[in-house]
Each structure stands twice: as structure tokens, then as C-alpha cells.
Design a protein around this motif. Structure first.
Motif, PDB file in Angstrom:
ATOM      1  N   ASP A 148       0.820  -1.213   0.000  1.00  0.00           N
ATOM      2  CA  ASP A 148       0.000   0.000   0.000  1.00  0.00           C
ATOM      3  C   ASP A 148       0.853   1.261   0.000  1.00  0.00           C
ATOM      4  O   ASP A 148       0.336   2.350  -0.245  1.00  0.00           O
ATOM      5  N   GLY A 149       2.128   1.113   0.278  1.00  0.00           N
ATOM      6  CA  GLY A 149       3.021   2.259   0.266  1.00  0.00           C
ATOM      7  C   GLY A 149       4.427   1.862   0.666  1.00  0.00           C
ATOM      8  O   GLY A 149       4.644   0.814   1.283  1.00  0.00           O
ATOM      9  N   SER A 150       5.391   2.712   0.299  1.00  0.00           N
ATOM     10  CA  SER A 150       6.790   2.491   0.663  1.00  0.00           C
ATOM     11  C   SER A 150       7.375   3.766   1.238  1.00  0.00           C
ATOM     12  O   SER A 150       7.140   4.862   0.705  1.00  0.00           O
ATOM     13  N   PHE A 151       8.124   3.617   2.328  1.00  0.00           N
ATOM     14  CA  PHE A 151       8.837   4.723   2.947  1.00  0.00           C
ATOM     15  C   PHE A 151      10.343   4.524   2.749  1.00  0.00           C
ATOM     16  O   PHE A 151      10.818   3.389   2.621  1.00  0.00           O
ATOM     17  N   VAL A 152      11.078   5.623   2.735  1.00  0.00           N
ATOM     18  CA  VAL A 152      12.544   5.563   2.775  1.00  0.00           C
ATOM     19  C   VAL A 152      13.019   6.432   3.926  1.00  0.00           C
ATOM     20  O   VAL A 152      12.392   7.446   4.250  1.00  0.00           O
ATOM     21  N   SER A 153      14.134   6.037   4.539  1.00  0.00           N
ATOM     22  CA  SER A 153      14.595   6.720   5.749  1.00  0.00           C
ATOM     23  C   SER A 153      15.477   7.928   5.471  1.00  0.00           C
ATOM     24  O   SER A 153      15.649   8.768   6.348  1.00  0.00           O
ATOM     25  N   THR A 154      16.054   7.997   4.264  1.00  0.00           N
ATOM     26  CA  THR A 154      16.910   9.133   3.903  1.00  0.00           C
ATOM     27  C   THR A 154      16.602   9.549   2.470  1.00  0.00           C
ATOM     28  O   THR A 154      16.249   8.704   1.631  1.00  0.00           O
ATOM     29  N   PRO A 155      16.741  10.837   2.142  1.00  0.00           N
ATOM     30  CA  PRO A 155      16.312  11.308   0.824  1.00  0.00           C
ATOM     31  C   PRO A 155      17.140  10.801  -0.343  1.00  0.00           C
ATOM     32  O   PRO A 155      16.666  10.827  -1.478  1.00  0.00           O
ATOM     33  N   ASP A 156      18.361  10.317  -0.101  1.00  0.00           N
ATOM     34  CA  ASP A 156      19.147   9.773  -1.214  1.00  0.00           C
ATOM     35  C   ASP A 156      18.525   8.500  -1.773  1.00  0.00           C
ATOM     36  O   ASP A 156      18.872   8.074  -2.879  1.00  0.00           O
ATOM     37  N   LEU A 157      17.603   7.881  -1.030  1.00  0.00           N
ATOM     38  CA  LEU A 157      16.965   6.644  -1.477  1.00  0.00           C
ATOM     39  C   LEU A 157      15.715   6.886  -2.308  1.00  0.00           C
ATOM     40  O   LEU A 157      15.183   5.953  -2.911  1.00  0.00           O
ATOM     41  N   LEU A 158      15.227   8.124  -2.366  1.00  0.00           N
ATOM     42  CA  LEU A 158      13.993   8.410  -3.093  1.00  0.00           C
ATOM     43  C   LEU A 158      14.095   8.013  -4.560  1.00  0.00           C
ATOM     44  O   LEU A 158      13.108   7.548  -5.151  1.00  0.00           O
ATOM     45  N   GLU A 159      15.261   8.171  -5.154  1.00  0.00           N
ATOM     46  CA  GLU A 159      15.399   7.877  -6.579  1.00  0.00           C
ATOM     47  C   GLU A 159      15.314   6.385  -6.895  1.00  0.00           C
ATOM     48  O   GLU A 159      15.114   5.999  -8.045  1.00  0.00           O
ATOM     49  N   PHE A 160      15.458   5.536  -5.873  1.00  0.00           N
ATOM     50  CA  PHE A 160      15.461   4.090  -6.111  1.00  0.00           C
ATOM     51  C   PHE A 160      14.113   3.430  -5.852  1.00  0.00           C
ATOM     52  O   PHE A 160      13.932   2.258  -6.174  1.00  0.00           O
TER      53      PHE A 160
END
Length: 366
Positions: A148-160
Motif C-alpha cells: 500500500d506504500g513504501s517509505f525511505v529513511s533518507t532522501p538519497d533513497l527516493l530515486e530508487f
């Protein structure tokens, strides 16, 4: 009418975040539990710890089903579900009406080849033996199809992770304060860098990825130039031991290669230390404008430390702003509340950054 909402966190407890977030959600009125594998020497807390010698030997799936069969939301960490790296249960949970969320934390989802090719400084380039998750593509595919959704802990991971939401690392400030009160020590008396050495904390879980060699060389160069400083390396310790050891230091250097700050940086800011870390320019834009982390990379770390050793006011300002920043942006209840809203559950009153660290309990409704 309000009703209990059951949330399962696990089975990996990266940086203790599953345990901390489950506790934060309970403090906001939700029925949440963390069911996690043991974390070995780090000894991170979870409500149910699996795999301890002489302790609970159930699988995460068995523990979750035995403990609370009525879990309505599952939040999985580091690309692993209750059935392990294969993630076979995610489709089953989704089809049975459960909500599933992933929280990606770094090497579980980062594309190392793309990172090395694209950026000047990269932890991936120096990582050996390779720590990349072998099921990265599987986790991405399963998350895309069934979560239903995915979180990332640091913004450098947003692109992946396409369509992911940045959820900054949670920290329990009161827990850190209790560790400091119980086991911590104040820095030695005197002005750091003048009356005594400036004590620089660094706690690498992996020296190559943290850029520890650059930090060590910077301190040696400063010492050769007559600066009164020393590096305090904290390795092979439990989480509580590492936190206690850092309380006697004046300054923290986290990492110089990833491009974003880690949980260690957050904890050090919560303890009142100024923090130095490499923030990649494109990543820096995703952080709040009041981010107090002092930016340095392998090329600039020596001059950054040289300036900070000499500038008491800059250190004091960064330390004061850091504590306020953590309370506003990283308090475990702030992040727990944001996640509850992402699940479609509404705390009342709405979760918002807390000006103080006092607990707040609210009702949660579906």
C-alpha cells in the motif's frame, strides 16, 4: 467510534527503528507491536525478540500469527517480510485485506552501480565485501505490486523507490536521556581545543562505507599542525554502550560518503553534540531548511574540523539548533503519527512536530 488498530513492525529492527516506532504508535493510541529478529551485540529493543539463545525460537510468521492474529497493518523493514527475503507472504496478506508497507533503509534498496556512476563520492565504491541486498529487485517488484506504500529513511533513497515517501529516522529522545543519566559522563573540564583536546566522536559500523580513513587522516593532519584534538572511535559496542561513550565528546563526525545523515547523526544531535556529515547537494534540497548538520566531504573535512575547533560559537549554535531540530523532525511520536496517517488512520488531534518531548496520547480511528 474509536477502535484499536493493530500494527505489526518487523522482522528486521534496523537501528532499533521497528521497536521505537511501535512504541511511538502505542503512545499515540494505536495497538502496535514490534516482532523482530535479535540484533546481536547492538541489543536493540523490540516487543518480541526472536532467535535469542534459550529464548523465543519461533519464525516471525509464527510469532505474528500466534501473538495477534488480527493485525491489520504490517510494516516491513529492509526488504524482508515475515517469510524472509522471498516475501512470499506479502501477496497473501494483501489479498486477505491487510495493509502492507515497506520501510527501506539503505543497502536494501540502493542501486550501487548507478550510485557509483552518478556521484563523485559514494559509499558503494568502497564497500567490500558488498553489502547490497540480494533481493533488492524482488523487494521492489513486490512493493510495487502488492504494498500500500513504501517509505525511505533518507532522501538519497527516493530515486530508487518510485513513488516512495520520505520518513526521517525516528529517535526516542527520552530513552537517550535515560542512558546519558545512567551511564554517560560529561566531557573533561576546560575549553575544548585550548585547555584540553577537542574530543571528536565517530562510531563506524563499517569503516569503508563511513569514510573513516578520511576522518582519521584529517585528525592526524590537524594534530601535526598543532591543533589540540583527538579522535574517539566507538566500535564493537552495544547501542547503549556507544551512546554512553559519546556523551563525553564535544563533536561528532558521522559519515563522509553516503550523502545523507544517518541515525547516529540524529542521536548525537539529540545528545547536544554538533554533527558533521556529508550532505550531497541534490539530497540537501529534500531536508528541512532548518537542518543544522555541518556539511563536509572527504576533500573538505580537514578544513571543516579546523574551523570548528577554533570557533566555539559555531559549535554551540549547531548543538542548540540540533536538539530543537530532532525534537521537531525526528521525535519517534512525530514519525509514528505521520506513518499512522499514511496507513489511513487518523490520530486525534493530528500528529504534528512536538515542541517538547512530553508524551502525548491520542485516540486513533480508522
Amino acid at each position: 467510534m474509536s477502535r484499536p488498530v493493530s500494527v505489526c513492525h518487523g522482522p528486521r529492527n534496523i537501528g532499533g527503528m521497528a521497536g521505537v516506532l511501535a512504541r511511538g504508535q502505542r503512545e499515540l493510541g494505536a495497538d502496535a507491536e514490534s516482532i523482530c529478529h535479535t540484533t546481536g551485540r547492538y541489543d536493540y529493543h523490540a516487543d518480541v525478540v526472536l532467535g535469542t539463545p534459550g529464548g523465543d525460537q519461533r519464525s516471525p510468521w509464527q510469532a505474528a500469527m500466534d501473538r495477534t492474529p488480527s493485525f491489520g497493518v504490517f510494516q516491513f523493514y529492509f526488504g524482508e517480510s515475515l517469510r524472509g527475503n522471498g516475501l512470499e507472504d506479502v501477496k497473501q496478506l494483501a489479498q486477505s485485506g491487510k495493509k502492507v508497507f515497506f520501510y527501506f533503509c539503505g543497502c536494501d534498496i540502493r542501486d550501487s552501480k548507478a550510485t557509483i556512476a552518478k556521484y563523485r563520492y559514494s559509499a558503494c565504491e568502497r564497500c567490500w565485501p558488498v553489502l547490497c541486498s540480494r533481493n533488492r529487485e524482488t523487494a521492489l517488484d513486490v512493493a510495487r505490486r502488492f504494498a500500500d506504500g513504501s517509505f525511505v529513511s533518507t532522501p538519497d533513497l527516493l530515486e530508487f523507490v518510485e513513488g516512495s515517501t520520505l520518513m526521517l529516522q525516528p529517535v526516542d529522545i527520552e530513552m537517550l536521556e535515560r542512558i546519558k543519566a545512567k551511564r554517560g559522563t560529561e566531557p573533561p573540564p576546560g575549553e575544548p581545543g585550548i585547555d584540553r583536546p577537542m574530543r571528536i566522536a565517530h562510531a563506524p559500523t563499517n569503516r569503508q562505507m563511513k569514510g573513516s580513513a578520511f576522518i582519521e587522516e584529517a585528525v592526524r593532519e590537524l594534530q601535526r599542525d598543532g591543533f589540540n584534538c583527538e579522535l574517539h572511535l566507538h566500535e564493537g559496542l552495544s547501542h547503549e554502550e556507544a551512546i554512553a561513550a559519546c556523551t563525553s565528546c564535544d563533536l561528532c563526525v558521522d559519515q563522509l560518503l553516503f550523502g545523507s545523515y544517518g541515525l547516529y547523526s540524529v542521536e548525537m544531535m539529540a545528545l547536544g553534540l554538533p554533527v558533521v556529515c556529508y550532505l550531497r547537494p541534490d539530497v540537501r534540497e529534500h531536508y528541512p531548511t532548518d537542518c543544522p548538520v555541518l556539511n563536509a566531504n572527504p576533500r573538505t573535512i580537514t578544513e571543516t574540523l579546523r574551523r570548528l575547533i577554533s570557533d566555539r560559537d559555531e559549535r554551540a549554535s549547531a548543538a542548540a539548533r540540533g536538539l530543537d531540530y530532532v525534537r521537531e523532525r525526528h521525535d519517534h511520536r512525530v514519525i509514528a503519527g505521520l506513518m499512522l496517517r499514511a496507513y489511513g488512520l487518523e490520530p486525534t488531534p493530528r500528529a504534528k512536530p512536538l515542541a517538547s518531548s512530553a508524551p502525548t496520547r491520542v485516540e486513533v480511528t480508522a
